[in-house]
Design a protein around this motif. Structure first.
Motif, mmCIF file in Angstrom:
data_model
loop_
_atom_site.group_PDB
_atom_site.id
_atom_site.type_symbol
_atom_site.label_atom_id
_atom_site.label_comp_id
_atom_site.label_asym_id
_atom_site.label_seq_id
_atom_site.Cartn_x
_atom_site.Cartn_y
_atom_site.Cartn_z
ATOM 1 N N LEU A 165 46.147 12.090 40.461
ATOM 2 C CA LEU A 165 45.273 12.005 41.641
ATOM 3 C C LEU A 165 45.037 13.376 42.253
ATOM 4 C CD1 LEU A 165 46.736 8.795 43.314
ATOM 5 C CD2 LEU A 165 44.670 8.995 41.919
ATOM 6 N N ILE A 166 46.074 14.212 42.248
ATOM 7 C CA ILE A 166 45.928 15.574 42.772
ATOM 8 C C ILE A 166 44.960 16.368 41.898
ATOM 9 C CG2 ILE A 166 47.141 17.772 43.102
ATOM 10 C CD1 ILE A 166 49.580 16.097 43.980
ATOM 11 N N LEU A 174 55.762 17.529 47.457
ATOM 12 C CA LEU A 174 55.432 16.982 48.778
ATOM 13 C C LEU A 174 54.582 15.719 48.655
ATOM 14 C CD1 LEU A 174 54.645 20.280 50.715
ATOM 15 C CD2 LEU A 174 56.707 18.861 50.911
ATOM 16 N N TYR A 175 53.638 15.729 47.738
ATOM 17 C CA TYR A 175 52.829 14.530 47.525
ATOM 18 C C TYR A 175 53.672 13.385 46.964
ATOM 19 C CZ TYR A 175 48.275 16.318 48.847
ATOM 20 O OH TYR A 175 47.214 16.785 49.571
ATOM 21 N N GLY A 176 54.616 13.713 46.094
ATOM 22 C CA GLY A 176 55.530 12.692 45.582
ATOM 23 C C GLY A 176 56.392 12.106 46.681
ATOM 24 N N LEU A 177 56.895 12.970 47.554
ATOM 25 C CA LEU A 177 57.683 12.485 48.698
ATOM 26 C C LEU A 177 56.834 11.608 49.607
ATOM 27 C CD1 LEU A 177 59.687 15.707 49.639
ATOM 28 C CD2 LEU A 177 60.632 13.561 48.753
ATOM 29 N N ASP A 178 55.591 12.012 49.822
ATOM 30 C CA ASP A 178 54.700 11.225 50.666
ATOM 31 C C ASP A 178 54.457 9.844 50.050
ATOM 32 O OD1 ASP A 178 52.982 10.995 53.013
ATOM 33 O OD2 ASP A 178 51.307 11.061 51.592
ATOM 34 N N ALA A 179 54.264 9.812 48.744
ATOM 35 C CA ALA A 179 54.056 8.529 48.059
ATOM 36 C C ALA A 179 55.275 7.625 48.190
ATOM 37 C CB ALA A 179 53.738 8.768 46.583
ATOM 38 N N ASP A 180 56.450 8.234 48.225
ATOM 39 C CA ASP A 180 57.700 7.482 48.392
ATOM 40 C C ASP A 180 58.020 7.197 49.859
ATOM 41 O OD1 ASP A 180 58.397 7.216 45.735
ATOM 42 O OD2 ASP A 180 59.734 8.943 45.718
ATOM 43 N N ARG A 181 57.141 7.637 50.732
ATOM 44 C CA ARG A 181 57.351 7.516 52.187
ATOM 45 C C ARG A 181 58.617 8.263 52.624
ATOM 46 N NH1 ARG A 181 55.307 2.470 50.564
ATOM 47 N NH2 ARG A 181 53.304 1.978 51.545
ATOM 48 N N LEU A 205 50.201 16.252 55.231
ATOM 49 C CA LEU A 205 49.356 16.739 54.153
ATOM 50 C C LEU A 205 47.919 16.797 54.658
ATOM 51 C CD1 LEU A 205 50.864 14.530 51.330
ATOM 52 C CD2 LEU A 205 51.274 16.965 51.685
ATOM 53 N N THR A 206 47.225 17.877 54.369
ATOM 54 C CA THR A 206 45.846 18.018 54.820
ATOM 55 C C THR A 206 44.956 16.964 54.175
ATOM 56 O OG1 THR A 206 46.215 20.389 55.059
ATOM 57 C CG2 THR A 206 43.937 19.644 55.056
ATOM 58 N N TYR A 207 45.207 16.662 52.918
ATOM 59 C CA TYR A 207 44.440 15.658 52.185
ATOM 60 C C TYR A 207 45.386 14.606 51.613
ATOM 61 C CZ TYR A 207 40.627 18.946 52.599
ATOM 62 O OH TYR A 207 39.673 19.783 53.110
ATOM 63 N N PRO A 208 45.808 13.644 52.440
ATOM 64 C CA PRO A 208 46.687 12.593 51.911
ATOM 65 C C PRO A 208 45.958 11.785 50.838
ATOM 66 C CG PRO A 208 46.109 12.160 54.206
ATOM 67 C CD PRO A 208 45.485 13.462 53.833
ATOM 68 N N LEU A 209 46.711 11.305 49.878
ATOM 69 C CA LEU A 209 46.128 10.522 48.798
ATOM 70 C C LEU A 209 46.003 9.066 49.202
ATOM 71 C CD1 LEU A 209 48.085 12.041 45.792
ATOM 72 C CD2 LEU A 209 45.784 12.616 46.584
ATOM 73 N N ASN A 210 45.070 8.392 48.587
ATOM 74 C CA ASN A 210 44.841 6.973 48.834
ATOM 75 C C ASN A 210 45.951 6.168 48.164
ATOM 76 O OD1 ASN A 210 43.976 4.330 48.880
ATOM 77 N ND2 ASN A 210 41.900 4.776 48.221
ATOM 78 N N PRO A 211 46.777 5.483 48.953
ATOM 79 C CA PRO A 211 47.890 4.734 48.355
ATOM 80 C C PRO A 211 47.434 3.612 47.425
ATOM 81 C CG PRO A 211 47.731 4.297 50.709
ATOM 82 C CD PRO A 211 46.742 5.374 50.394
ATOM 83 N N ASP A 212 46.210 3.133 47.569
ATOM 84 C CA ASP A 212 45.714 2.073 46.692
ATOM 85 C C ASP A 212 45.509 2.564 45.260
ATOM 86 O OD1 ASP A 212 45.720 0.313 48.821
ATOM 87 O OD2 ASP A 212 43.612 0.693 49.305
ATOM 88 N N ARG A 213 45.407 3.874 45.090
ATOM 89 C CA ARG A 213 45.180 4.429 43.757
ATOM 90 C C ARG A 213 46.479 4.822 43.065
ATOM 91 N NH1 ARG A 213 41.063 8.783 43.146
ATOM 92 N NH2 ARG A 213 41.273 8.100 41.012
ATOM 93 N N MET A 214 47.611 4.729 43.772
ATOM 94 C CA MET A 214 48.892 5.086 43.178
ATOM 95 C C MET A 214 49.467 3.900 42.423
ATOM 96 S SD MET A 214 50.702 7.186 46.200
ATOM 97 C CE MET A 214 49.696 8.186 47.254
#
Length: 101
Positions: free
Chosen positions: A9-10, A36-43, A85-94
């Motif tokens: 996604l990144i 950081l994006y991985g941590l964000d995905a894991d909340r 994160l400036t551009y958080p990822l869409n959790p529906d796509r993970m």
């Protein structure tokens, strides 16, 4: 951690890729952004300050310098002890494994 799930996604996100191309960032900075994006995905993004020194084998001060460059590049915004994160990822796509924690 969901780094494998967020990596695709990144790499698809044009704005994140543009910011990652900033010459002030090296491979360590890019790897930290992926983490950081991985941590964000894991909340677990709120745990970044305690995890980065272990992950990078650096002092908290050295980690802070890494984060300053990432922030200067426009990929994160820090305030107090928090991070966004400036551009958080869409959790529906993970992958579902990242969303179920």
């Amino acid at each position: 951690m969901c780094t494998a799930s967020v990596a695709g996604l990144i790499f698809e996100h044009e704005e994140i890729q543009r910011l990652l191309a900033n010459p002030i960032l090296d491979m360590v900075h890019r790897q930290v952004v992926l983490t950081l994006y991985g941590l964000d995905a894991d909340r677990r993004l709120d745990e970044y300050q305690s995890l980065l020194p272990v992950y990078l084998n650096m002092s908290p001060e050295e980690c802070s310098a890494v984060m300053e460059k990432i922030e200067k590049a426009g990929l994160v915004v820090r305030s107090g002890n928090g991070l966004a994160l400036t551009y958080p990822l869409n959790p529906d796509r993970m992958e579902s494994s990242c969303r179920g924690h």
